[in-house]
Design an enzyme around this catalytic site. Structure first.
Site, PDB file in Angstrom:
ATOM      1  N   HIS A  90       9.229  -8.655   0.906  1.00  0.00           N
ATOM      2  CA  HIS A  90       8.899  -7.516  -0.057  1.00  0.00           C
ATOM      3  C   HIS A  90       9.878  -8.588  -1.043  1.00  0.00           C
ATOM      4  CE1 HIS A  90       7.659  -4.272   2.724  1.00  0.00           C
ATOM      5  NE2 HIS A  90       8.506  -5.566   3.663  1.00  0.00           N
ATOM      6  N   ILE A 145       0.669  -1.285   0.358  1.00  0.00           N
ATOM      7  CA  ILE A 145       0.430   0.694   0.130  1.00  0.00           C
ATOM      8  C   ILE A 145       0.884   1.308   0.361  1.00  0.00           C
ATOM      9  CG2 ILE A 145      -0.194   0.456   2.383  1.00  0.00           C
ATOM     10  CD1 ILE A 145      -3.399   0.031   1.817  1.00  0.00           C
ATOM     11  N   HIS A 178       6.236 -11.753   5.903  1.00  0.00           N
ATOM     12  CA  HIS A 178       6.389 -11.273   4.617  1.00  0.00           C
ATOM     13  C   HIS A 178       7.806 -11.500   3.652  1.00  0.00           C
ATOM     14  CE1 HIS A 178       5.787  -8.509   6.647  1.00  0.00           C
ATOM     15  NE2 HIS A 178       6.317  -7.213   6.072  1.00  0.00           N
ATOM     16  N   GLN A 226      10.026  -4.525  10.997  1.00  0.00           N
ATOM     17  CA  GLN A 226       9.017  -5.656  11.101  1.00  0.00           C
ATOM     18  C   GLN A 226       7.871  -4.358  11.489  1.00  0.00           C
ATOM     19  OE1 GLN A 226       9.315  -9.382  12.144  1.00  0.00           O
ATOM     20  NE2 GLN A 226       7.200  -9.489  10.834  1.00  0.00           N
ATOM     21  N   SER A 227       6.562  -4.131  10.974  1.00  0.00           N
ATOM     22  CA  SER A 227       5.647  -3.954  11.196  1.00  0.00           C
ATOM     23  C   SER A 227       4.642  -4.106  11.120  1.00  0.00           C
ATOM     24  CB  SER A 227       5.615  -1.920  10.423  1.00  0.00           C
ATOM     25  OG  SER A 227       5.122  -2.803   9.188  1.00  0.00           O
TER      26      SER A 227
END
Ligand code: 5GP
Ligand code: ZN
Length: 116
Positions: free
Chosen positions: A104, A33, A102, A96-97
């Protein structure tokens, strides 16, 4: 185990809409996003694994699958020749948020090393 308040589990179920670029029985890939490059996709497992720190032997094939999906997405986005970067941030200190593992996939611009 699904993370009840995990936004990427909600992307998997469709509760949170995402621009998907690939999906199969084990993984989903969708556009980030907040894009950091012309191509910026995230490859996630359908199953909730919080981070590499929580991954175990049972996840070995799944983690390999995520990397192959990342390569597939990069290829389909046209970056096989020009190059691309795959990144897995592990832990808040590494950026990492979202705590659903995941990969990227970044491509389409020059990428410097070392990363920030
Ligand atoms: P991290 O910082 O954990 O390595 O990466 C998390 C990524 O998820 C960030 O690049 C962020 O922009 C992206 N992200 C966070 N929430 C959403 C969302 O709801 N939808 C999409 N498509 N990406 C998200
Ligand atoms: Zn999750």
């Amino acid at each position: 185990m699904a993370g009840e308040n995990c936004i990427f589990c909600k992307v998997v179920t469709g509760e949170i809409p995402a621009a998907k670029v690939y999906e199969d029985e084990r993984a989903v890939a969708f556009r980030d996003i907040n894009t950091q490059a012309p191509t910026h996709a995230l490859v996630i497992p359908r199953a909730h694994v919080a981070s590499l720190n929580e991954a175990g032997e049972a996840d070995e094939a799944l983690l390999g699958h995520l990397l192959l999906v990342a390569a597939r997405v990069a290829r389909e986005e046209g970056h096989a020749e020009g190059g691309y970067r795959t990144v897995i941030n592990t832990g808040a200190g590494a950026g990492q948020s979202v705590f659903h593992v995941h990969v990227h996939v970044l491509g389409g611009r020059a990428l410097t090393w070392p990363p920030g």
